[in-house]
Design a protein around this motif. Structure first.
Motif, PDB file in Angstrom:
ATOM      1  N   LYS A 148      10.806   2.651   4.682  1.00 32.22           N
ATOM      2  CA  LYS A 148      10.088   1.685   5.886  1.00 32.22           C
ATOM      3  C   LYS A 148      10.312   2.580   6.930  1.00 32.22           C
ATOM      4  O   LYS A 148      11.376   3.095   7.479  1.00 32.22           O
ATOM      5  N   PRO A 149       9.190   3.023   7.683  1.00 31.52           N
ATOM      6  CA  PRO A 149       9.531   4.083   8.963  1.00 31.52           C
ATOM      7  C   PRO A 149      10.384   3.534   9.974  1.00 31.52           C
ATOM      8  O   PRO A 149      10.151   2.179  10.304  1.00 31.52           O
ATOM      9  N   GLU A 150      11.263   4.444  10.373  1.00 26.07           N
ATOM     10  CA  GLU A 150      12.331   3.791  11.386  1.00 26.07           C
ATOM     11  C   GLU A 150      12.222   4.395  12.726  1.00 26.07           C
ATOM     12  O   GLU A 150      12.576   4.193  13.626  1.00 26.07           O
ATOM     13  N   LYS A 151      12.164   5.954  12.529  1.00 24.65           N
ATOM     14  CA  LYS A 151      12.121   6.687  13.855  1.00 24.65           C
ATOM     15  C   LYS A 151      11.441   8.090  13.599  1.00 24.65           C
ATOM     16  O   LYS A 151      10.598   8.154  12.590  1.00 24.65           O
ATOM     17  N   PRO A 172       4.788  -2.894  -4.728  1.00 29.26           N
ATOM     18  CA  PRO A 172       4.450  -3.012  -3.295  1.00 29.26           C
ATOM     19  C   PRO A 172       4.143  -1.916  -2.607  1.00 29.26           C
ATOM     20  O   PRO A 172       4.347  -0.583  -3.062  1.00 29.26           O
ATOM     21  N   LEU A 173       3.081  -2.004  -1.747  1.00 25.58           N
ATOM     22  CA  LEU A 173       2.456  -1.017  -1.090  1.00 25.58           C
ATOM     23  C   LEU A 173       3.730  -0.290  -0.196  1.00 25.58           C
ATOM     24  O   LEU A 173       4.487  -1.028   0.427  1.00 25.58           O
ATOM     25  N   ILE A 174       3.697   1.148   0.066  1.00 25.82           N
ATOM     26  CA  ILE A 174       4.759   1.951   1.087  1.00 25.82           C
ATOM     27  C   ILE A 174       3.952   2.927   1.642  1.00 25.82           C
ATOM     28  O   ILE A 174       2.727   3.160   1.595  1.00 25.82           O
ATOM     29  N   ALA A 175       4.765   3.188   2.639  1.00 23.98           N
ATOM     30  CA  ALA A 175       4.080   4.082   3.561  1.00 23.98           C
ATOM     31  C   ALA A 175       4.144   5.461   3.112  1.00 23.98           C
ATOM     32  O   ALA A 175       3.093   6.291   3.537  1.00 23.98           O
ATOM     33  N   HIS A 176       4.754   5.878   2.563  1.00 16.18           N
ATOM     34  CA  HIS A 176       4.677   7.439   1.753  1.00 16.18           C
ATOM     35  C   HIS A 176       5.682   7.474   0.781  1.00 16.18           C
ATOM     36  O   HIS A 176       6.413   6.499   0.432  1.00 16.18           O
ATOM     37  N   ILE A 177       5.425   8.618   0.009  1.00 15.12           N
ATOM     38  CA  ILE A 177       6.196   9.049  -1.223  1.00 15.12           C
ATOM     39  C   ILE A 177       7.470   9.559  -0.770  1.00 15.12           C
ATOM     40  O   ILE A 177       7.885  10.074   0.406  1.00 15.12           O
ATOM     41  N   ALA A 178       8.535   9.538  -1.811  1.00 18.68           N
ATOM     42  CA  ALA A 178       9.886  10.290  -1.759  1.00 18.68           C
ATOM     43  C   ALA A 178       9.627  11.160  -2.956  1.00 18.68           C
ATOM     44  O   ALA A 178       9.401  10.888  -4.067  1.00 18.68           O
ATOM     45  N   ALA A 179       9.472  12.591  -2.369  1.00 20.22           N
ATOM     46  CA  ALA A 179       9.052  13.723  -3.440  1.00 20.22           C
ATOM     47  C   ALA A 179       9.755  13.941  -4.755  1.00 20.22           C
ATOM     48  O   ALA A 179       9.140  14.431  -5.461  1.00 20.22           O
ATOM     49  N   SER A 180      11.263  13.256  -4.823  1.00 17.78           N
ATOM     50  CA  SER A 180      11.812  13.758  -6.092  1.00 17.78           C
ATOM     51  C   SER A 180      11.133  12.822  -7.204  1.00 17.78           C
ATOM     52  O   SER A 180      11.457  13.258  -8.271  1.00 17.78           O
ATOM     53  N   MET A 218      -0.034   4.382  -1.900  1.00 21.98           N
ATOM     54  CA  MET A 218       1.218   4.736  -2.501  1.00 21.98           C
ATOM     55  C   MET A 218       1.955   3.346  -2.777  1.00 21.98           C
ATOM     56  O   MET A 218       1.956   2.328  -1.793  1.00 21.98           O
ATOM     57  N   TYR A 219       2.589   3.305  -3.736  1.00 21.55           N
ATOM     58  CA  TYR A 219       3.285   1.918  -4.263  1.00 21.55           C
ATOM     59  C   TYR A 219       4.730   2.371  -4.832  1.00 21.55           C
ATOM     60  O   TYR A 219       4.913   3.380  -5.332  1.00 21.55           O
ATOM     61  N   ALA A 220       5.534   1.456  -4.501  1.00 21.41           N
ATOM     62  CA  ALA A 220       7.033   1.568  -5.076  1.00 21.41           C
ATOM     63  C   ALA A 220       7.107   1.304  -6.656  1.00 21.41           C
ATOM     64  O   ALA A 220       6.488   0.267  -6.874  1.00 21.41           O
ATOM     65  N   ILE A 221       7.840   2.037  -7.276  1.00 24.62           N
ATOM     66  CA  ILE A 221       8.232   1.862  -8.624  1.00 24.62           C
ATOM     67  C   ILE A 221       9.383   0.757  -8.678  1.00 24.62           C
ATOM     68  O   ILE A 221      10.335   1.004  -7.931  1.00 24.62           O
ATOM     69  N   TRP A 290      -3.805   3.475   8.609  1.00 29.58           N
ATOM     70  CA  TRP A 290      -2.215   3.635   8.040  1.00 29.58           C
ATOM     71  C   TRP A 290      -1.175   3.227   9.300  1.00 29.58           C
ATOM     72  O   TRP A 290      -0.336   2.815   8.863  1.00 29.58           O
ATOM     73  N   GLU A 291      -1.442   3.566  10.527  1.00 21.14           N
ATOM     74  CA  GLU A 291      -0.727   3.263  11.443  1.00 21.14           C
ATOM     75  C   GLU A 291      -0.594   1.863  11.435  1.00 21.14           C
ATOM     76  O   GLU A 291       0.615   1.128  11.733  1.00 21.14           O
ATOM     77  N   VAL A 292      -1.616   1.012  11.646  1.00 22.60           N
ATOM     78  CA  VAL A 292      -1.841  -0.218  11.616  1.00 22.60           C
ATOM     79  C   VAL A 292      -0.856  -0.937  10.380  1.00 22.60           C
ATOM     80  O   VAL A 292      -0.230  -1.978  10.510  1.00 22.60           O
ATOM     81  N   GLU A 293      -1.244  -0.435   9.122  1.00 23.87           N
ATOM     82  CA  GLU A 293      -0.587  -1.020   7.974  1.00 23.87           C
ATOM     83  C   GLU A 293       0.872  -0.981   7.970  1.00 23.87           C
ATOM     84  O   GLU A 293       1.706  -1.813   7.626  1.00 23.87           O
ATOM     85  N   PHE A 294       1.479   0.136   8.661  1.00 24.29           N
ATOM     86  CA  PHE A 294       2.934   0.417   8.348  1.00 24.29           C
ATOM     87  C   PHE A 294       3.518   0.359   9.854  1.00 24.29           C
ATOM     88  O   PHE A 294       4.649   0.767  10.016  1.00 24.29           O
TER      89      PHE A 294
END
Length: 304
Positions: A148-151, A172-180, A218-221, A290-294
């Motif tokens: 969840k974008p914070e800063k 659920p829809l997420i803002a970006h991937i975690a690359a691992s 992007m969606y969360a597993i 994307w900006e509006v969504e997140f």
């Protein structure tokens, strides 16, 4: 995916490794915990000056090693991009790291989660894996996390990672991937290849924004599929304390600025713009969506 069915489950696996001996155990565990181990093709991009330390990888039949000296390394982007270049016609693409441990049936879980997305062909799955202790193998929790974008860190929005709530009806829809941990169809992977010109910061955000503007989400597993040894990774000497890597970080930030068109390209370092047109945004969806969504203002560098 067009081929999302029970008969075609071959998975291409990208693993980046900078001189980390745990990559062997990572691959062994990945294979041992898979429901269909013979359907895995694992490409390890190994950056080391002591390849003899990694001979055990040769015993894992699913593994192909791409060997490079440590001097070749310029950050995770280059390694991930090389691994991606080895992708063939496998229906699915999975990106992960070394120093990982996997849950039983992780491959079947990923396929099931992808099928649960609104449009599997346009979905990219990810989560931040919970931690394990590499010295003992202890799994500290079974709860994965979603961003969840914070800063902002310079030009890049940075997230806090919150536990994924249990019993969600769909990923659920997420803002970006975690690359691992990144999983998607072959076609989705090819739509937005890893950009080799990011040292570290900016990699996950830019990759995700390129997917988003090309019509992918992007969606969360939801379940835990893997664990990551974060403390082990943090104890290693930081590449980014050296002057050459500080410069690579600065170029990464300039590359994000150019990608978002927040400054004229002629005012930026030309080294930061290398092959940027090959890794540019799409035209299916606007960045503003994307900006509006997140809840992010990229121009003002604010999280709303």
């Amino acid at each position: 995916c067009k081929r999302l069915n029970s008969l075609m489950k071959k998975i291409f696996v990208s693993v980046s490794c900078y001189d980390d001996a745990d990559v062997t155990q990572t691959c062994l565990d990945m294979v041992a915990k898979a429901v269909r181990p013979d359907d895995l093709r694992i490409v390890v991009v190994l950056q080391t000056d002591e390849p003899e330390r990694f001979k055990a990888l040769n015993s894992v039949k699913q593994v192909e090693v791409a060997l490079f000296p440590k001097s070749w390394a310029t950050g995770v982007g280059k390694a991930r991009a090389y691994a991606f270049s080895q992708l063939k016609d496998e229906p699915y693409f999975f990106q992960t790291d070394c120093h990982m441990r996997f849950q039983p049936g992780w491959d079947a879980t990923l396929l099931s989660e992808l099928a649960a997305c609104p449009d599997p062909a346009k979905a990219v799955l990810s989560n931040l894996p919970p931690e394990f202790v590499i010295e003992t193998g202890e799994l500290l929790t079974m709860t994965p996390f979603a961003p969840k974008p914070e800063k902002f860190v310079e030009a890049v929005p940075v997230s806090k990672f919150e536990p994924i709530p249990p019993n969600l009806p769909a990923p659920p829809l997420i803002a970006h991937i975690a690359a691992s941990v990144v999983f998607c169809c072959n076609e989705a992977a090819r739509a937005s290849p890893p950009d080799p010109f990011y040292a570290y910061y900016g990699e996950e955000f830019s990759h995700s924004l390129r997917w988003w503007t090309k019509g992918y989400s992007m969606y969360a597993i939801r379940p835990c599929v893997a664990h990551h040894a974060y403390q082990h990774n943090n104890k290693r000497p930081s590449l980014y304390e050296e002057p050459e890597h500080i410069m690579r970080h600065w170029r990464s930030m300039q590359r994000v600025t150019a990608l978002l068109k927040l400054a004229p390209r002629e005012t930026l370092s030309q080294a930061a713009l290398t092959d940027l047109d090959q890794y540019d945004l799409g035209d299916v969806r606007a960045v503003a969506s994307w900006e509006v969504e997140f809840g992010v203002d990229l121009a003002q560098r604010k999280v709303l």
